[in-house]
Write a protein that holds these residues in place. Sequence first.
Motif, PDB file in Angstrom:
ATOM      1  N   LEU A 142       0.826  -1.207   0.000  1.00  0.00           N
ATOM      2  CA  LEU A 142       0.000   0.000   0.000  1.00  0.00           C
ATOM      3  C   LEU A 142       0.860   1.257   0.000  1.00  0.00           C
ATOM      4  O   LEU A 142       0.514   2.264  -0.636  1.00  0.00           O
ATOM      5  CB  LEU A 142      -0.928  -0.002   1.216  1.00  0.00           C
ATOM      6  CG  LEU A 142      -1.995  -1.104   1.258  1.00  0.00           C
ATOM      7  CD1 LEU A 142      -2.755  -1.049   2.577  1.00  0.00           C
ATOM      8  CD2 LEU A 142      -2.949  -0.984   0.080  1.00  0.00           C
ATOM      9  N   ASN A 146      -2.483   4.231  -5.915  1.00  0.00           N
ATOM     10  CA  ASN A 146      -3.947   4.170  -5.788  1.00  0.00           C
ATOM     11  C   ASN A 146      -4.340   3.194  -4.674  1.00  0.00           C
ATOM     12  O   ASN A 146      -5.207   2.332  -4.849  1.00  0.00           O
ATOM     13  CB  ASN A 146      -4.596   3.759  -7.118  1.00  0.00           C
ATOM     14  CG  ASN A 146      -4.219   2.341  -7.535  1.00  0.00           C
ATOM     15  OD1 ASN A 146      -3.174   1.827  -7.125  1.00  0.00           O
ATOM     16  ND2 ASN A 146      -5.067   1.715  -8.338  1.00  0.00           N
ATOM     17  N   SER A 147      -3.695   3.338  -3.531  1.00  0.00           N
ATOM     18  CA  SER A 147      -3.922   2.412  -2.418  1.00  0.00           C
ATOM     19  C   SER A 147      -5.362   2.415  -1.919  1.00  0.00           C
ATOM     20  O   SER A 147      -5.801   1.463  -1.258  1.00  0.00           O
ATOM     21  CB  SER A 147      -2.983   2.749  -1.260  1.00  0.00           C
ATOM     22  OG  SER A 147      -3.193   4.078  -0.816  1.00  0.00           O
ATOM     23  N   GLU A 148      -6.120   3.445  -2.281  1.00  0.00           N
ATOM     24  CA  GLU A 148      -7.500   3.539  -1.809  1.00  0.00           C
ATOM     25  C   GLU A 148      -8.402   2.438  -2.349  1.00  0.00           C
ATOM     26  O   GLU A 148      -9.486   2.182  -1.810  1.00  0.00           O
ATOM     27  CB  GLU A 148      -8.096   4.912  -2.158  1.00  0.00           C
ATOM     28  CG  GLU A 148      -8.337   5.171  -3.641  1.00  0.00           C
ATOM     29  CD  GLU A 148      -7.095   5.589  -4.401  1.00  0.00           C
ATOM     30  OE1 GLU A 148      -7.185   5.784  -5.628  1.00  0.00           O
ATOM     31  OE2 GLU A 148      -6.027   5.734  -3.764  1.00  0.00           O
ATOM     32  N   VAL A 149      -7.960   1.741  -3.423  1.00  0.00           N
ATOM     33  CA  VAL A 149      -8.807   0.673  -3.969  1.00  0.00           C
ATOM     34  C   VAL A 149      -8.915  -0.506  -2.994  1.00  0.00           C
ATOM     35  O   VAL A 149      -9.850  -1.306  -3.088  1.00  0.00           O
ATOM     36  CB  VAL A 149      -8.297   0.182  -5.343  1.00  0.00           C
ATOM     37  CG1 VAL A 149      -8.206   1.325  -6.335  1.00  0.00           C
ATOM     38  CG2 VAL A 149      -6.972  -0.537  -5.225  1.00  0.00           C
ATOM     39  N   GLU A 151     -10.011  -1.384   0.295  1.00  0.00           N
ATOM     40  CA  GLU A 151     -10.814  -0.751   1.340  1.00  0.00           C
ATOM     41  C   GLU A 151     -10.532  -1.381   2.706  1.00  0.00           C
ATOM     42  O   GLU A 151      -9.882  -2.426   2.827  1.00  0.00           O
ATOM     43  CB  GLU A 151     -12.294  -0.863   0.987  1.00  0.00           C
ATOM     44  CG  GLU A 151     -12.643  -0.116  -0.310  1.00  0.00           C
ATOM     45  CD  GLU A 151     -14.128  -0.188  -0.643  1.00  0.00           C
ATOM     46  OE1 GLU A 151     -14.828  -1.028  -0.037  1.00  0.00           O
ATOM     47  OE2 GLU A 151     -14.560   0.577  -1.521  1.00  0.00           O
ATOM     48  N   ASP A 152     -11.056  -0.729   3.741  1.00  0.00           N
ATOM     49  CA  ASP A 152     -10.742  -1.109   5.117  1.00  0.00           C
ATOM     50  C   ASP A 152     -11.139  -2.549   5.426  1.00  0.00           C
ATOM     51  O   ASP A 152     -10.424  -3.264   6.130  1.00  0.00           O
ATOM     52  CB  ASP A 152     -11.412  -0.152   6.102  1.00  0.00           C
ATOM     53  CG  ASP A 152     -10.790   1.244   6.062  1.00  0.00           C
ATOM     54  OD1 ASP A 152      -9.657   1.356   5.540  1.00  0.00           O
ATOM     55  OD2 ASP A 152     -11.424   2.203   6.541  1.00  0.00           O
ATOM     56  N   ARG A 174      -8.591  -4.821   4.013  1.00  0.00           N
ATOM     57  CA  ARG A 174      -7.346  -4.678   4.778  1.00  0.00           C
ATOM     58  C   ARG A 174      -7.428  -5.462   6.083  1.00  0.00           C
ATOM     59  O   ARG A 174      -6.458  -6.108   6.498  1.00  0.00           O
ATOM     60  CB  ARG A 174      -7.067  -3.199   5.070  1.00  0.00           C
ATOM     61  CG  ARG A 174      -6.823  -2.363   3.826  1.00  0.00           C
ATOM     62  CD  ARG A 174      -6.422  -0.943   4.160  1.00  0.00           C
ATOM     63  NE  ARG A 174      -6.377  -0.097   2.974  1.00  0.00           N
ATOM     64  CZ  ARG A 174      -5.750   1.065   2.896  1.00  0.00           C
ATOM     65  NH1 ARG A 174      -5.107   1.536   3.959  1.00  0.00           N
ATOM     66  NH2 ARG A 174      -5.752   1.763   1.780  1.00  0.00           N
TER      67      ARG A 174
END
Length: 380
Positions: A282, A287-290, A292-293, A296
Amino acid sequence: MRIRKATSGDPWGDAVRRATTATAGALPGAVNEHDWNDVATRDIIAVVLYSLHLREHQRVERVPWKSVLWHLWDDGRVRALAHEVLPAAGHDLTDADAADDLVVRRWRWLTRTWDPNAPIRPRGREPWSAVLHHGSGERAAMPEPRWDGMSRDNGMGVPDPAVEVRTRASACAVQTAIIAERGGYATYERVRVIDGEFKGQRGYVMELGWADDDATQTMEGPAGYVVDLDDTEGTQEFDAHQVKRSRGHRWPRRPARSLKSERPTLEFPPLQSCAENLAKILERASNSEVVEDDLRGLIASATEHVHSRIDWQASAEPRFTWQVLQHQYRLPERSSPKEHAVIWEITLTRHLHDPEPTHLLALSKEEALQMLARCTAPSH
């Protein structure tokens, strides 16, 4: 700029012959015409020799190695010289069908990209003749053999152009030629310090230093050495006059009871947890936002991780090299009905030695390939 050819019966042939001698001087034996690395190293030197022959109006054998070495310091200088000189001498570097121009053919070979997954077809076998005959009489194009039918032991998975991969090796070969002509010490040669703080100590040359003169486009030297001393941690830098050849040992042997006489113990980094591994991925992705929590959290609870390179290819125009990576995380049964969580990663570079590669993430192979197509499109 107009280039007037210096008088010589076969200057390109002269360049290849002189480059072959220089390359062989840095090898255990002769240049192997069926080895991709040997041929690339030799031909890069030949292009520089031939280009300087044209630009300076000198016979190939009189082109000084110090000028050749300056241009071999990185592939950017090689490309700049070739694009400045060769077209002005009538060599159309854009001609893909230059069957009669040996210089253009070799330059295009040096600057093309390669498919590491192409079928193996060693030279010397009966040729494919580029077609496969079917019973119906139809002919289908056959794929190009891997590495142009040559062997390749070093860097066998790298798809980048030879001019990027082997220019440093070409520079090393020319350095060896300079030392043979003018004196000096080669890498791994044993030396003794005769002046300064470390006077009397012995060790091995690890790197050579050269005086870079951009005004004259020459490299003078060796001007100094980086030496790995037997009884001093790390390496030390010395001017050329501070060291002298020493005898008694050959790399990598050291005197008994010296600081470095024992072989170093290999230390492997500790295994990363799945959470730590994901954090590194990440961190480098743009574009680490792809991810999601929820995903993760699932990966953080995973029990093991496995990583595979699915593809590694390159294109010459536009210049890109890409790798498609698959990161798999084994999930505990209680946390998800799925056995694995998978993240796809694309790594993009514009050069073999690109200091800032682009990393992009996707949650499926289809998304990853679509993203790759967009990023490497000619208009991008």
